[in-house]
Scaffold this active site. Sequence first.
Site, PDB file in Angstrom:
ATOM      1  N   TRP A 170       0.843  -1.195   0.000  1.00  0.00           N
ATOM      2  CA  TRP A 170       0.000   0.000   0.000  1.00  0.00           C
ATOM      3  C   TRP A 170       0.878   1.245   0.000  1.00  0.00           C
ATOM      4  CZ3 TRP A 170      -4.688  -0.823  -1.325  1.00  0.00           C
ATOM      5  CH2 TRP A 170      -5.649   0.198  -1.224  1.00  0.00           C
ATOM      6  N   ASP A 240       0.075  10.941  -0.133  1.00  0.00           N
ATOM      7  CA  ASP A 240      -0.977  11.957  -0.088  1.00  0.00           C
ATOM      8  C   ASP A 240      -2.320  11.337   0.275  1.00  0.00           C
ATOM      9  OD1 ASP A 240      -1.094  10.566  -2.616  1.00  0.00           O
ATOM     10  OD2 ASP A 240      -2.456  12.122  -3.309  1.00  0.00           O
ATOM     11  N   GLU A 243      -3.433   8.558  -1.727  1.00  0.00           N
ATOM     12  CA  GLU A 243      -2.599   7.349  -1.563  1.00  0.00           C
ATOM     13  C   GLU A 243      -1.789   7.009  -2.795  1.00  0.00           C
ATOM     14  OE1 GLU A 243      -6.087   4.708  -0.153  1.00  0.00           O
ATOM     15  OE2 GLU A 243      -4.765   4.915   1.565  1.00  0.00           O
ATOM     16  N   GLU A 244      -1.378   8.031  -3.539  1.00  0.00           N
ATOM     17  CA  GLU A 244      -0.692   7.753  -4.799  1.00  0.00           C
ATOM     18  C   GLU A 244       0.719   8.314  -4.878  1.00  0.00           C
ATOM     19  OE1 GLU A 244      -4.729   7.756  -7.573  1.00  0.00           O
ATOM     20  OE2 GLU A 244      -3.604   9.604  -7.285  1.00  0.00           O
ATOM     21  N   GLU A 485     -19.000   6.968  -4.574  1.00  0.00           N
ATOM     22  CA  GLU A 485     -17.788   7.790  -4.588  1.00  0.00           C
ATOM     23  C   GLU A 485     -17.807   8.803  -5.732  1.00  0.00           C
ATOM     24  OE1 GLU A 485     -13.932   6.136  -6.130  1.00  0.00           O
ATOM     25  OE2 GLU A 485     -13.381   6.266  -4.019  1.00  0.00           O
TER      26      GLU A 485
END
Length: 518
Positions: A170, A240, A243-244, A485
């Site tokens: 992750w 960030d 999550e990238e 979303e």
Amino acid sequence: MALLIPFVLAAYVLLYAFAFTIPPLPPISNFLSVGHAQQAQKPLQDTLDAWLEREERIALDKLLANVAPGGRNVKDAAPGSVIASPSREHPNYFYQWVRDAAITTSTLVDLYAEDASSSLSSQLSAILNDYSNLQSALQHTNNPSGTFGDLSGLGEPKFEADGSPFVGSWGRPQRDGPALRAITLMAYLRAYNTSHPSLWASDSGEDWFKPLYDPSLPAHSIIKADLEYVSHFWNQSSFDLWEEVDGFHFFTAIVQLRAMREGADLALAFEDGGAADWYSQQAQRLERFVHGFWDERKGHLVETLFSSRTGLDCGLLLGSLHGYPSASSHTPVYAPYSDELLVSLLALVQDQRTRFPINAAPSSEEDDNAMEGVGLGRYPEDVYDGYGTDKRGGNPWFLCTASAAQVLYITAEHLVTTSNLTISSTGLPFYEALMSSSSLEPQSDTTYGPSDAVFHSVIERLKSAGDEFMEVIKTHTDAEGSLSEQFDRVTGYERGAKDLTWSYGAFLQAVRARKRIL
Ligand SMILES: *[C@@H]1O[C@H](CO)[C@@H](O)[C@H](O)[C@H]1NC(C)=O
Ligand SMILES: *[C@@H]1O[C@H](CO)[C@@H](O)[C@H](O)[C@H]1NC(C)=O
Ligand SMILES: *[C@@H]1O[C@H](CO)[C@@H](O)[C@H](O)[C@H]1NC(C)=O
């Protein structure tokens, strides 16, 4: 939330490529979201006000459905967990993210603080206590980011719904989580203290407050541990909020700044003077650091330093909203109503308007520069479509669209409260775009007050522009009032994780901000 499992992705891209060989494009979301495709049955005559009133109740109900204990979607989750979405596959969001959970819980704290004696608040109080206990246990759970011993484990972004560590690969660590959790729990502590005025001085108060903040036992007090983490790790890079990207991020830094400022106040209240000084010093350093996210040449804030992206990002709006200090003793940095944030919002809106076909029809005169409500996605370079990668780009997100409305409502509220609209050369492009359909043209280097027509029309227009964003949400919400979303940039149908907890929270916060200016 957007890290992808490569082989699922590959399969998806293939499927996608196949589906799109024959124009006109049959959007895949039509097949995938049959359950959502009921928009035609909505009562079309609903006014925005009537819809918001109904949707507010639905959103709170559906948010609480994702919170344990009690939530109907989370029967097998640990008490106190806030899952991102009940979706367990395509995509699997059935986890608790530290960031998302803290943000959702801060909405619950706000509702609790509004009326601590209501029956909703006693339900919320039970949830908030469980949240605090579970988060404390998560702090002490060894995980791939590290351990509690050297605090490194606090940077872990997500856990399983039962509270066990998530061990897959992750984007870790993420250093916004501890700051947001501290902010949320500090707000709860203050609200609880206010609603139980005799507690602070009593012995039973000790029992209540010590697990949250105990100078002598940092390892056993959750807020203290998070503040220690932020104060020692903020100057190291992390992933960030999407999550990238590993780097330094506006969203992360501004919530860290708020945590350090409010942490210093809390430390003083607990007579923890050394810590108060240390947190204040870090807050001062962070304040200078946050100023570095203004890009004079681009004319807007950037989300990540030294990045090849434009820097326009919904994280700017979210950072400004969640980094906004709760105490008037702290001078806000890049507040929602600041010129820098407003011109960044304008630049993001102008980008997203042309990016998504559903935004294409301008609601008024064909003025490409106008500040009008549109569906807002995360950032221009986004390729996550809610299930996998779509090279042609991402989609609008409910939580980003709601955040734009919230920024505009808060700006209107700020003008009403201060009776002072001062237009600088920095903010001028925003106000010109906002007022582009009006005959009243705001001038640079001018201060307007309640005796000026411009002052009132700007406030009116801020509210109506905020309402335009809420109208976009209304248009794309399904017949049950569920918010996923994203909504499809071509068809407008919902897509991505269903019943996204954060979508409901962001919607509720925008509605609360709107009510304050009605
Ligand atoms: C709790 O409230 C008391 C007054 O009732 C106040 O003196 C104290 O500073 C408050 N504590 C915190 C942490 O805000
Ligand atoms: C971060 O700050 C700490 C404490 O002020 C300092 O010791 C450390 O060298 C800094 N680390 C980086 C990477 O700048
Ligand atoms: C109005 O706001 C501007 C900029 O924020 C500030 O410089 C000015 O002093 C304020 N004026 C009044 C009367 O408060």
